[in-house]
Design an enzyme around this catalytic site. Structure first.
Site, PDB file in Angstrom:
ATOM      1  CB  CYS A 266      21.393   4.145 -30.555  1.00 55.09           C
ATOM      2  SG  CYS A 266      22.889   5.003 -30.909  1.00 55.09           S
TER       3      CYS A 266
HETATM    4  C1  UDX Z   1      20.391   0.381 -32.942  1.00 51.01           C
HETATM    5  C2  UDX Z   1      19.836   0.539 -34.021  1.00 51.01           C
HETATM    6  O1  UDX Z   1      19.097  -0.130 -34.514  1.00 51.01           O
HETATM    7  C3  UDX Z   1      20.401   1.832 -35.242  1.00 51.01           C
HETATM    8  O2  UDX Z   1      19.765   2.068 -36.567  1.00 51.01           O
HETATM    9  C4  UDX Z   1      21.030   3.012 -34.382  1.00 51.01           C
HETATM   10  O3  UDX Z   1      21.520   4.436 -35.901  1.00 51.01           O
HETATM   11  C5  UDX Z   1      21.429   3.054 -33.293  1.00 51.01           C
HETATM   12  O4  UDX Z   1      21.038   1.928 -32.604  1.00 51.01           O
HETATM   13  P1  UDX Z   1      22.646  -0.387 -32.514  1.00 51.01           P
HETATM   14  O5  UDX Z   1      22.401   0.148 -31.032  1.00 51.01           O
HETATM   15  O6  UDX Z   1      23.935  -1.287 -32.577  1.00 51.01           O
HETATM   16  O7  UDX Z   1      21.507  -0.247 -33.599  1.00 51.01           O
HETATM   17  O8  UDX Z   1      22.174  -2.138 -32.013  1.00 51.01           O
HETATM   18  P2  UDX Z   1      20.745  -3.287 -32.543  1.00 51.01           P
HETATM   19  O9  UDX Z   1      21.089  -3.831 -33.295  1.00 51.01           O
HETATM   20  O10 UDX Z   1      19.582  -1.935 -33.262  1.00 51.01           O
HETATM   21  O11 UDX Z   1      20.381  -3.778 -30.965  1.00 51.01           O
HETATM   22  C6  UDX Z   1      19.670  -3.076 -29.742  1.00 51.01           C
HETATM   23  C7  UDX Z   1      19.665  -4.297 -28.120  1.00 51.01           C
HETATM   24  O12 UDX Z   1      18.008  -5.045 -29.141  1.00 51.01           O
HETATM   25  C8  UDX Z   1      20.622  -5.094 -28.746  1.00 51.01           C
HETATM   26  O13 UDX Z   1      19.951  -4.893 -26.790  1.00 51.01           O
HETATM   27  C9  UDX Z   1      19.499  -6.478 -29.228  1.00 51.01           C
HETATM   28  O14 UDX Z   1      20.279  -6.911 -28.082  1.00 51.01           O
HETATM   29  C10 UDX Z   1      18.011  -5.940 -28.632  1.00 51.01           C
HETATM   30  N1  UDX Z   1      17.643  -6.783 -29.523  1.00 51.01           N
HETATM   31  C11 UDX Z   1      17.425  -6.751 -30.781  1.00 51.01           C
HETATM   32  C12 UDX Z   1      15.902  -7.507 -28.584  1.00 51.01           C
HETATM   33  O15 UDX Z   1      16.188  -7.544 -27.606  1.00 51.01           O
HETATM   34  N2  UDX Z   1      15.435  -8.014 -29.542  1.00 51.01           N
HETATM   35  C13 UDX Z   1      15.879  -7.900 -31.502  1.00 51.01           C
HETATM   36  O16 UDX Z   1      14.924  -8.466 -31.433  1.00 51.01           O
HETATM   37  C14 UDX Z   1      16.439  -6.909 -31.735  1.00 51.01           C
END
Ligand code: UDX
Length: 429
Positions: A266
């Site tokens: 996403c």
């Molecule tokens: C995301 C959105 O959070 C969600 O609301 C939407 O519907 C779909 O996209 P998701 O893809 O499941 O959800 O992952 P998320 O938990 O948001 O993490 C995304 C990426 O960011 C991951 O690769 C994670 O490792 C990274 N991340 C997250 C960071 O690098 N640092 C952070 O502090 C948080």
């Protein structure tokens, strides 16, 4: 209510199972016969915490969920959810071809229906898509009039992989973009009892809310990564900074974990789509373009740090721990680890990898020369360098890395403890 869910992908299955658990009669339609067979036999076609158990209960125990590869029997549906994937094409635009095909099929269901169904899109689309693409297609294939003969809404999901069931049952908000009042009223009834504010808007606003939400989350991550890069240079611990600024409720601590950046199905896709739409509209998105480029840069930084320590990757054995884009999922889409491994191979390294859940998905996208190990210990042993790309709990044990060169991309290890047993460096700490 009788609900049809079109698309048994991640969003579709979670939506179907959770609504079935709430007591609705759900039929989930997918063209993939194997998926349909799996669901009907009570087995979940993908990994998500708790989903297998709930799906099995809904299929066998209560009998409120079934899957089908056709629309026979869909005529009684009061609500039809469209949950088809919207991948990005090579120009960064959302590819609507699958959505269009499904909308045409849904139109034929609407054509035969006598009970004024509500067609609800949950797939992420750009602002204007509902009005310019979805509704005209529905009207054409059903030969009926939106707002008169059937209703239309856009109801985005904000599910996080790994926490999707909890997220569906306990949303922080329910967004209903409605074409007509009846659509909004029906959805509000469906979501009655969910502990969240319901926000009713027009279609375009709801489409934008979803994209803006993901763009903001990505911005927080690239922001802290950039601060982290400077912190490292200045001898400051970015995690202490994040903890402290996170106490300010205007900032908040979530999504301030610095490292190798965001992946997944996403954030990268939605951000690219928003930036390229803005470009076409003649509107520059300086912040969001920078968010994307900082994200690419974090992966490069990890490789640079390792290259500097090793001299060259050529003929070096590099272990990559973690393949999924984040822990608690088997999803490797846009995972930083995959980009890292591809570059390592280009530069002549021998790559040995391990992930507790994502090995089989990674095998489908990585070249055959990558060695898949049976556990973290095997991957680490006989390696010249270890790159940690996903913060799985089982990688949090310093004893795994004794004497090794370790580059941590996710602050998996406590730097002070790690430095006592191995040659440790973080990407931005
Ligand atoms: C995301 C959105 O959070 C969600 O609301 C939407 O519907 C779909 O996209 P998701 O893809 O499941 O959800 O992952 P998320 O938990 O948001 O993490 C995304 C990426 O960011 C991951 O690769 C994670 O490792 C990274 N991340 C997250 C960071 O690098 N640092 C952070 O502090 C948080």
């Amino acid at each position: 209510m009788n609900v049809l869910v079109v698309g048994a992908g991640y969003v579709g299955i979670v939506t179907a199972v959770c609504l079935a658990d709430k007591g609705h009669n759900i039929t989930c339609v997918d063209t993939d016969e194997e998926k349909v067979r799996q669901i009907n036999s009570g087995s979940c076609p993908m990994h998500e915490n708790g989903l297998q158990e709930l799906l099995a209960r809904c299929v066998s125990g209560r009998g409120t969920l079934k899957a089908s590869s056709n629309y026979n029997g869909a005529r009684d549906s009061e609500i039809i959810f469209l949950c088809i994937g919207t991948p990005c094409n090579s120009r960064g635009r959302i590819d609507l071809s699958y959505v269009k095909g499904a909308i045409t099929d849904i139109g034929t269901v609407v054509a035969k229906s006598n009970n004024h169904p509500v067609v609800v899109v949950r797939s992420t689309v750009l602002p204007g898509t509902m009005e310019e693409v979805v509704i005209p297609l529905l009207e054409k294939s059903s030969r009926k009039k939106a707002g008169n003969d059937f209703s239309v809404a856009f109801n985005p999901e904000f599910l996080q992989e790994g926490k999707a069931l909890h997220g569906f049952m306990n949303p922080d908000k329910i967004i209903i973009g409605e074409y007509d009042r009846r659509a909004g009223d029906t959805l509000e009834k469906l979501y009655h009892g969910f502990p969240a504010p319901v926000i009713r808007t027009d279609l375009r606003t709801a489409e934008m809310i979803k994209l803006a939400s993901n763009a903001f989350l990505a911005t927080k991550i690239s922001f802290i990564n950039e601060i982290g890069n400077l912190c490292k240079q200045l001898g400051v611990d970015v995690y202490q900074v994040a903890d402290a600024i996170g106490y300010d409720p205007r900032i908040g601590r979530m999504f301030l974990n610095a490292g190798i950046g965001f992946g997944g199905s996403c954030l990268p896709k939605d951000l690219s789509a928003l930036v390229s739409t803005a470009k076409e509209a003649g509107c520059e998105m300086k912040v969001l373009e920078a968010v994307l480029s900082v994200n690419v840069q974090q992966v490069t930084r990890m490789l640079e740090i390792a290259r500097k320590r090793l001299g060259t990757f050529s003929n070096k054995r590099v272990a990559v721990l973690g393949l999924a884009f984040k822990p608690e999922t088997d999803d490797v889409r846009e995972a930083p680890a995959i980009a890292i491994i591809r570059q390592l191979l280009v530069e002549g390294a021998t790559v040995q990898v391990y992930d507790p859940l994502a090995m089989s998905n990674a095998k489908k996208v990585l070249p055959p020369e990558v060695k898949f190990c049976k556990n973290a210990r095997q991957a680490v042993s006989l390696s010249d360098c270890v790159l940690i790309a996903t913060e799985w709990d089982e990688f949090k044990n310093e004893n795994l890395y004794v004497g090794k060169l370790v580059i941590d991309g996710r602050r998996v290890l406590d730097p002070d403890k790690a430095k006592r047993v191995c040659h440790y460096e973080g990407v931005c700490w």
